[in-house]
Enzyme design. Structure first.
Site, PDB file in Angstrom:
ATOM      1  N   HIS B 265      35.792  35.562 -10.055  1.00  0.00           N
ATOM      2  CA  HIS B 265      35.134  35.483 -11.115  1.00  0.00           C
ATOM      3  C   HIS B 265      34.561  34.721 -11.295  1.00  0.00           C
ATOM      4  O   HIS B 265      32.867  34.653 -11.450  1.00  0.00           O
ATOM      5  CB  HIS B 265      35.946  35.763 -11.514  1.00  0.00           C
ATOM      6  CG  HIS B 265      35.836  36.348 -13.956  1.00  0.00           C
ATOM      7  ND1 HIS B 265      34.801  37.281 -13.534  1.00  0.00           N
ATOM      8  CD2 HIS B 265      34.600  35.395 -14.163  1.00  0.00           C
ATOM      9  CE1 HIS B 265      34.131  37.696 -15.032  1.00  0.00           C
ATOM     10  NE2 HIS B 265      34.479  36.566 -15.336  1.00  0.00           N
ATOM     11  N   GLU B 266      35.171  33.198 -11.412  1.00  0.00           N
ATOM     12  CA  GLU B 266      35.064  31.922 -12.060  1.00  0.00           C
ATOM     13  C   GLU B 266      33.582  31.698 -11.333  1.00  0.00           C
ATOM     14  O   GLU B 266      32.541  30.924 -11.541  1.00  0.00           O
ATOM     15  CB  GLU B 266      35.550  31.082 -12.134  1.00  0.00           C
ATOM     16  CG  GLU B 266      36.592  31.579 -13.433  1.00  0.00           C
ATOM     17  CD  GLU B 266      36.114  32.266 -14.741  1.00  0.00           C
ATOM     18  OE1 GLU B 266      34.771  31.769 -15.399  1.00  0.00           O
ATOM     19  OE2 GLU B 266      36.803  32.622 -15.112  1.00  0.00           O
ATOM     20  N   GLU B 295      27.674  37.546 -16.714  1.00  0.00           N
ATOM     21  CA  GLU B 295      28.865  38.308 -16.216  1.00  0.00           C
ATOM     22  C   GLU B 295      28.399  38.983 -15.135  1.00  0.00           C
ATOM     23  O   GLU B 295      28.292  39.838 -14.527  1.00  0.00           O
ATOM     24  CB  GLU B 295      28.924  38.766 -17.027  1.00  0.00           C
ATOM     25  CG  GLU B 295      30.193  38.468 -18.260  1.00  0.00           C
ATOM     26  CD  GLU B 295      31.409  37.489 -17.834  1.00  0.00           C
ATOM     27  OE1 GLU B 295      32.536  38.254 -16.991  1.00  0.00           O
ATOM     28  OE2 GLU B 295      31.601  36.357 -18.433  1.00  0.00           O
TER      29      GLU B 295
END
Lengths: 500, 500
Positions: B265-266, B295
């Site tokens: 995700h990061e 996002e």
């Protein structure tokens, strides 16, 4: 202007300055520890802007007028305020002598130099580093002439790290060391070498790090205000104030003593910086006063305490527990002897107590001659090799193990080296003084650093930069500095150890 | 003033601003990663000074005049310069509406809030955090009124994270999600739960970190410009420019998937930030344009790619090799099913793809009502519990697993949450668009992210903040945003997985 208002403005200004200092120290620390490998140019951008801002802020007419006013009225100030104004005014007067473009260009040069030096050292190629180093020496001499036209440029360099120091003092000091140490080393070399096998093996980074943290706790370092990082070259830095100090080390996978003693050394710097009077935070009085006094603390913990017999007897069971291989096969006595083995060698940071100051002396002689125009930068490797042969009897095989080993010159720190030797000698005299009041050996034998730290805190640390180094030393010693304490300490310790 | 000179001054100003940004991001990152535990007050001092300096510099008359001039002449500027001026002017106009004391007080409040929130969360005690959170909500609403008196304060908050977003759009979007997801969840709950045993065990931090770095490399992240740190809550931050990005994770000693998916995700955020056009460094155009688009990238990598069947089949042998216990007893199919298990639960960051947006919706509804004055901060825990019961069917046992779980509100990020859900939905439509040109499944099945990254770079990343989020989306999608792509994706994937 009213004196109280002026002081208020003065401290507000320094509160700002310390925030820039915080940012710049942290950017440096980050670069040396965890920053990704390709980010140097990005850091350089930020550092350039921040140092420009710092320069502009510090040389602003309003600030200069303020400091001039306070300086003129310093007889009406108390000791603390007067000293803070003195330190600040000295710094800013000097900064004003250097044109901003040159000041900023030098900051940028140092960022470049760090990178070039790392690459040159890896390639063991002085020629790669030579042009940058020439610029660093040239700029250093030029800035010295700007700031103190009536002073010898190398004396000016020495004064940056140790207020009041000059070539004559260094010459006398090193002559005294040479006179004692060269014969001592000759006598030691005639003896059988001490084995260091008990320190050799395969050591995991994580295990070594856990031991490093234990050492820091044993030394009485508050880990809530002191961090431990990993870097190629160990160092200590304060981040913004004495409330946040970081030390770094490096883990040699085959030698336990490297990280152990670098941690104790940097831990000594950290203890000094961390214990400035709380009221000094964000003022010019925060943190240690000079590199000489700083090294008197770091080398005090590293050598006078850390390599002492009672401390080794205390720490040995802990070491044995953490590193049963190889230490289950050895005794505390074996470790004590190993960490004190004397061997003339190539690398300063790995040198023993007896030969250490000779490494320093070589650097002192060389940088002094370069600044004085008596030696060209390109001739440094050859002179380096000649002096290592003369003083230490060793042949320098390449630049990596010679002139490129230290980061000081690439970092612009010329005039810094003598403080290592001076600090070592200060430390021996301070220990003698401390022993009049504290049973140091008894403390060490039970791993209790509290009484030792309390003495240092009372006499040295809490003052931060309040007292000039020579004033501080005189007050705590009750007499003049005398290098005989140091030469006597070395002679006595090593005569016994080597049964001379 | 001449337009070219004005532009030059404008970019010089932003070059300075980015150095302050560098310092402040790094101080934050340091605090979250390696800074000693007792140094928050020291960091707060530096941050206060630097944010004051930033405020003073940005609201200086000369800068405001410069921006006003450039803004008036924006029709004469090219797309890049015009957008840079627009973003900068917008930011500074808003800053000028907030008195400096209030601006700085808010920065200080956030430093305090972070500390109080950590302690309150550890103690699971909302009452401890409530007074600070009240101030944060109150200040946020007040600043919104200062900056945009004609706008609904919560719409203003939404716009900070997603330019152009308003309550009506969010309401319609969440209604659509609710309509599809609530029945889907009901059908899934009627089925036997999927086992996650294959992800459970005892996992060493170092082993997990080595795997995290492998994941980053697999994703095509250049580790020379992206670092990995360890923090309580994973996040991504740029340090000064897109040339230095840091992501963080946390290692759950018993669950392999936590760190794995937080890193992916990061890593998605990092890829987006790192690939701004190089010319945008140190300008307002550097880095991602909005939290929604951000996002869309992070959750794209985490879920659409990272939890896909072909990617799991590719990465499974690597996982099995690194973690033979327990994975030698399982198949890729077991892992694929486990990382996609749907369970209505308490913690947003651990939620599956299907229930995730309901967690977000609850936060949206609550913060909107607090800012609108319809809900008191002290009533948040009860309302939180009521909505979790209503949407997710779970009972909230305490504040730690409820209203205190996220760091957003304590960090002053109100209006941020909806971008998680919107970004997820953007991502599904972007994937459909990408698949017209790239055989995504074939790339994933051989662990080759290059074609996927090249597409994202060309269409999204390289633009940095050049295009407003809705403009960017329109250009890349060739049509309006439509959440049906997302609901269709979820319905199809989970119908198959759960054999509904």
């Amino acid at each position: 202007m009213n004196l109280q208002d002026a002081l208020k403005k003065f401290y507000e200004f320094h509160s700002k300055v310390s925030a820039y200092g915080h940012a710049m120290s942290l950017i440096y620390f980050d670069g040396a520890t965890v920053a990704p490998a390709g980010t140097a140019a990005n850091r350089s951008h930020a550092l350039t802007v921040l140092s420009e801002q710092m320069y502009t802020m510090s040389t602003d007419k309003e600030i200069v007028d303020l400091l001039t006013y306070l300086d003129k009225n310093s007889d009406k100030l108390n000791e603390r305020d007067a000293r803070a104004v003195y330190l600040s005014y000295k710094n800013i007067k000097e900064m004003r002598h250097i044109p901003m473009e040159e000041y900023v260009a030098f900051e940028q040069l140092l960022v470049e130099a760090d990178d070039v030096w790392h690459r040159a050292k890896a390639a063991s190629d002085f020629a790669m580093f030579c042009p940058v180093l020439e610029k660093i020496f040239e700029t250093t001499a030029r800035f010295a002439r700007y700031c103190a036209p009536d002073m010898d440029p190398y004396d000016y360099c020495l004064n940056k790290y140790e207020d009041g120091l000059d070539r004559a003092t260094c010459d006398a000091f090193f002559a005294k060391l040479k006179e004692t140490l060269l014969p001592l080393i000759r006598r030691i070399r005639a003896k059988a070498p001490i084995s260091v096998e008990c320190l050799k093996g395969q050591f995991d980074d994580q295990q070594q790090q856990a031991f490093a943290l234990t050492l820091m706790r044993t030394m009485g370092i508050d880990l809530d205000h002191c961090g431990l990082g990993t870097t190629e070259h160990p160092f200590t830095t304060s981040i913004g104030s004495h409330h946040d100090v970081r030390i770094t080390t490096n883990y040699d996978p085959t030698d336990l003593s490297y990280s152990m003693y670098s941690v104790i050394h940097e831990g000594g710097h950290a203890l000094y910086d961390m214990h400035s009077d709380d009221a000094y935070a964000y003022t010019p009085l925060d943190g240690g006063v000079s590199m000489g006094i700083h090294e008197s603390q770091s080398r005090f913990y590293e050598n006078l305490l850390g390599r002492s017999e009672p401390f080794i007897r205390y720490i040995f069971p802990e070491m044995q527990h953490r590193f049963p291989e190889p230490l289950s096969h050895y005794t505390a006595e074996d470790v004590y002897r190993a960490v004190n083995r004397v061997t003339p060698s190539l690398i300063r940071t790995e040198a023993d107590e007896v030969t250490y100051c000779l490494h320093v002396m070589i650097r002192y002689e060389l940088e002094r001659r370069v600044i004085g125009g008596e030696l060209a930068v390109r001739d440094l490797p050859a002179e380096w090799a000649r002096l290592y042969k003369e003083y230490l009897g060793v042949d320098v095989p390449d630049d990596k193990h010679g002139v490129l080993q230290d980061s000081h010159w690439s970092g612009g720190s010329i005039g810094y080296f003598p403080s290592y030797a001076l600090g070592s000698a200060y430390g021996a005299q301070l220990l003698a003084r401390m022993k009049e009041e504290v049973d140091v050996d008894a403390c060490l034998s039970r791993g209790d650093f509290a009484p030792i730290n309390a003495w240092n805190r009372e006499h040295i640390w809490r003052h931060g930069s309040l007292k000039a180094p020579n004033v501080l030393l005189r007050e705590v010693l009750g007499c003049d500095f005398d290098p005989t304490y140091y030469t006597d300490y070395l002679t006595e310790k090593y005569t016994k150890l080597y049964d001379l």
